[in-house]
Write a protein that holds these residues in place. Structure first.
Motif, short mmCIF file in Angstrom:
data_model
loop_
_atom_site.label_atom_id
_atom_site.label_comp_id
_atom_site.label_asym_id
_atom_site.label_seq_id
_atom_site.Cartn_x
_atom_site.Cartn_y
_atom_site.Cartn_z
N ILE A 1 2.43 8.74 -2.22
CA ILE A 1 1.68 9.39 -1.09
C ILE A 1 0.11 9.33 -1.37
CG2 ILE A 1 1.37 11.71 -0.31
CD1 ILE A 1 4.35 12.31 -0.79
N SER A 2 -0.65 9.26 -0.24
CA SER A 2 -1.96 8.98 -0.17
C SER A 2 -2.56 9.70 1.03
CB SER A 2 -2.54 7.61 -0.52
OG SER A 2 -4.10 7.59 -0.46
N TRP A 3 -2.74 10.82 0.92
CA TRP A 3 -3.27 11.76 2.13
C TRP A 3 -4.98 11.83 1.93
CZ3 TRP A 3 0.92 16.07 2.02
CH2 TRP A 3 1.98 15.69 3.07
N THR A 4 -5.87 11.02 2.64
CA THR A 4 -7.05 11.28 2.43
C THR A 4 -7.59 11.72 3.56
OG1 THR A 4 -7.24 9.56 0.78
CG2 THR A 4 -9.31 10.21 1.47
N CYS A 5 -8.00 13.16 3.85
CA CYS A 5 -8.49 13.53 5.20
C CYS A 5 -9.85 13.81 5.01
CB CYS A 5 -7.88 14.89 5.16
SG CYS A 5 -6.21 14.73 5.99
N SER A 6 -10.97 13.48 5.76
CA SER A 6 -12.13 13.53 6.00
C SER A 6 -12.51 15.36 5.90
CB SER A 6 -12.86 13.15 7.36
OG SER A 6 -14.07 13.63 7.69
N PRO A 7 -13.83 15.50 5.10
CA PRO A 7 -14.22 16.74 5.04
C PRO A 7 -14.55 17.30 6.39
CG PRO A 7 -15.78 15.24 4.18
CD PRO A 7 -14.65 14.39 4.52
N LEU A 8 -14.47 16.73 7.42
CA LEU A 8 -15.10 17.32 8.89
C LEU A 8 -13.69 17.35 9.82
CD1 LEU A 8 -18.39 15.49 9.24
CD2 LEU A 8 -17.98 17.74 8.39
N ALA A 9 -12.70 16.96 9.19
CA ALA A 9 -11.58 16.81 9.77
C ALA A 9 -10.66 18.15 9.40
CB ALA A 9 -10.69 15.63 9.72
N THR A 10 -9.62 18.35 10.18
CA THR A 10 -8.47 19.50 9.91
C THR A 10 -7.22 18.92 9.72
OG1 THR A 10 -9.91 21.31 10.82
CG2 THR A 10 -7.49 21.63 10.15
N CYS A 11 -6.73 18.76 8.46
CA CYS A 11 -5.34 18.53 8.10
C CYS A 11 -4.42 19.64 7.61
CB CYS A 11 -5.24 17.05 7.09
SG CYS A 11 -6.31 15.70 7.69
N ALA B 1 0.71 -1.18 0.13
CA ALA B 1 0.01 -0.01 0.07
C ALA B 1 0.98 1.46 0.10
CB ALA B 1 -0.77 -0.22 1.25
N SER B 2 0.37 2.50 0.11
CA SER B 2 1.24 3.60 0.03
C SER B 2 2.19 3.95 1.34
CB SER B 2 0.17 4.93 0.04
OG SER B 2 -0.52 4.91 -1.21
N PRO B 3 3.54 4.10 1.02
CA PRO B 3 4.33 4.53 1.91
C PRO B 3 3.89 5.42 2.95
CG PRO B 3 5.43 4.09 -0.17
CD PRO B 3 3.71 4.08 -0.55
N VAL B 4 3.30 6.51 2.10
CA VAL B 4 2.80 7.77 2.93
C VAL B 4 1.61 7.80 2.98
CG1 VAL B 4 3.14 10.24 3.03
CG2 VAL B 4 5.12 8.90 2.46
N LEU B 5 1.15 7.73 4.19
CA LEU B 5 -0.58 7.54 4.15
C LEU B 5 -1.20 7.99 5.33
CD1 LEU B 5 -2.95 5.68 2.79
CD2 LEU B 5 -2.10 3.77 4.41
N ILE B 6 -2.63 8.79 5.16
CA ILE B 6 -3.74 8.98 6.06
C ILE B 6 -4.70 8.37 5.54
CG2 ILE B 6 -3.75 11.29 5.21
CD1 ILE B 6 -4.62 12.04 8.16
N GLN B 7 -5.35 7.60 6.42
CA GLN B 7 -6.80 6.92 6.05
C GLN B 7 -7.59 7.11 7.33
OE1 GLN B 7 -5.29 2.74 5.42
NE2 GLN B 7 -6.27 2.19 7.05
N GLN B 8 -8.91 7.71 6.69
CA GLN B 8 -9.65 8.23 7.96
C GLN B 8 -10.84 7.51 8.07
OE1 GLN B 8 -9.34 13.00 8.36
NE2 GLN B 8 -9.39 11.79 10.13
N CYS B 9 -10.97 6.13 7.29
CA CYS B 9 -12.35 5.39 7.33
C CYS B 9 -12.14 4.10 7.70
CB CYS B 9 -13.06 5.56 6.03
SG CYS B 9 -13.63 7.04 5.86
N THR B 10 -11.44 3.75 8.65
CA THR B 10 -10.94 2.23 9.24
C THR B 10 -12.26 1.91 9.72
OG1 THR B 10 -8.68 2.88 9.72
CG2 THR B 10 -9.89 1.07 10.78
N HIS B 11 -12.56 0.57 9.25
CA HIS B 11 -13.87 -0.18 9.96
C HIS B 11 -13.59 -1.68 9.66
CE1 HIS B 11 -14.54 0.09 5.36
NE2 HIS B 11 -15.16 -0.96 5.77
#
Length: 287
Positions: free
Chosen positions: A241-251, A192-202
């Protein structure tokens, strides 16, 4: 094995081994990571001023080495290995996070670490418990080598609404992550991506709503990734690089430098950013 107290030294002198006898739990769990009752072979709880060094932990039933409610701990020269011998005609990646900075982790420095077949170096999961405020700050992970890892250095949060019950379900918490440094990583055969933020873990199987319907919240600031080298597995393609921030979060305050992790064919890595302050969708700076 659990230790509590002050001014403790646990020294295996290079040959000490803790055997978690994990095979019976691997067979029983059958891939259910949160199965209740799985044992943890080594734990520091409510410890102050301690050193743990020069030993190995094998065949853990769950996590290998846990520290909680503790401060001023040095962990040095530890080897962890847990594998199952009961698979036939199958391929399995049974590794979890090599290091995971859970909620409440502050002022931690990890250096000179090698991980095989893990899920990478993680912040989180965060937001697992509804209405609970999670905090992670002042973290440095440097000089890390990852071989056959699922992820690189990443941040993960649960969905914004509780689904079932933790640990197998969860979501709906909040909080912040700030002042994090990931640097000097060498990565080989990552999936998967070496540099990652994922905000929908389930967790699958619990009627989890779409992330777009239940986006998580949180505040993420002053986080950097620098000097990453190596190559990715063909499964991940080229996304370095995969930075996927939630629209309700602040990154905000995110940065990257010298990310030179190639695809399996030698192509340069590509970048993808969503809802990251100061970057467009291709992770190019906008201010």
């Amino acid at each position: 094995m659990e230790f509590s107290g002050e001014d403790i030294t646990i020294d295996g002198h290079g040959s000490g081994t803790i055997d978690g006898q994990g095979q019976v739990w691997y067979d029983l769990a059958l891939g259910v990571g949160g199965l209740y009752g799985r044992p943890i072979p080594f734990c520091l709880r409510n410890v102050k001023n301690a050193v743990a060094k020069n030993f190995q932990i094998v065949q853990s039933g769950k996590w290998n080495f846990v520290m909680l409610e503790s401060q001023n701990i040095l962990v040095d020269n530890i080897t962890l290995s847990s594998t199952s011998d009961d698979f036939q005609n199958s391929w399995a990646n049974v590794g979890d996070d090599c290091v995971s900075f859970k909620p409440g982790s502050t002022n931690i420095h990890v250096k000179n670490l090698t991980c095989y077949n893990s899920a990478g170096i993680a912040i989180g999961s965060l937001g697992q418990y509804e209405g609970v405020r999670d905090v992670v700050e002042n973290i440095t992970a440097e000089d890390v080598s990852l071989y056959g890892s699922r992820n690189g250095a990443y941040i993960k949060t649960y969905v914004g609404k509780r689904t079932y019950w933790p640990p197998q379900g969860g979501g709906g918490g909040n909080g912040y992550v700030r002042n994090v440094v990931f640097k000097n990583f060498h990565i080989e055969n990552i999936t998967a991506s070496p540099v990652l933020i994922q905000q929908c873990t389930h967790w699958a199987g619990y009627n989890v709503p779409a992330c777009a319907d239940t986006p998580p919240t949180g505040f993420f600031s002053n986080i950097s990734w620098s000097n990453f080298t190596g190559y990715m597995n063909e499964k991940v393609g080229t996304k370095a690089i995969s930075w996927t921030c939630s629209p309700l979060a602040t990154c905000e305050g995110f940065s990257f430098k010298d990310i030179d992790v190639k695809s399996s064919t030698g192509a340069n890595g590509t970048y993808s950013c969503t809802n990251v302050v100061g970057y467009n969708s291709a992770c190019q700076k906008t201010n």
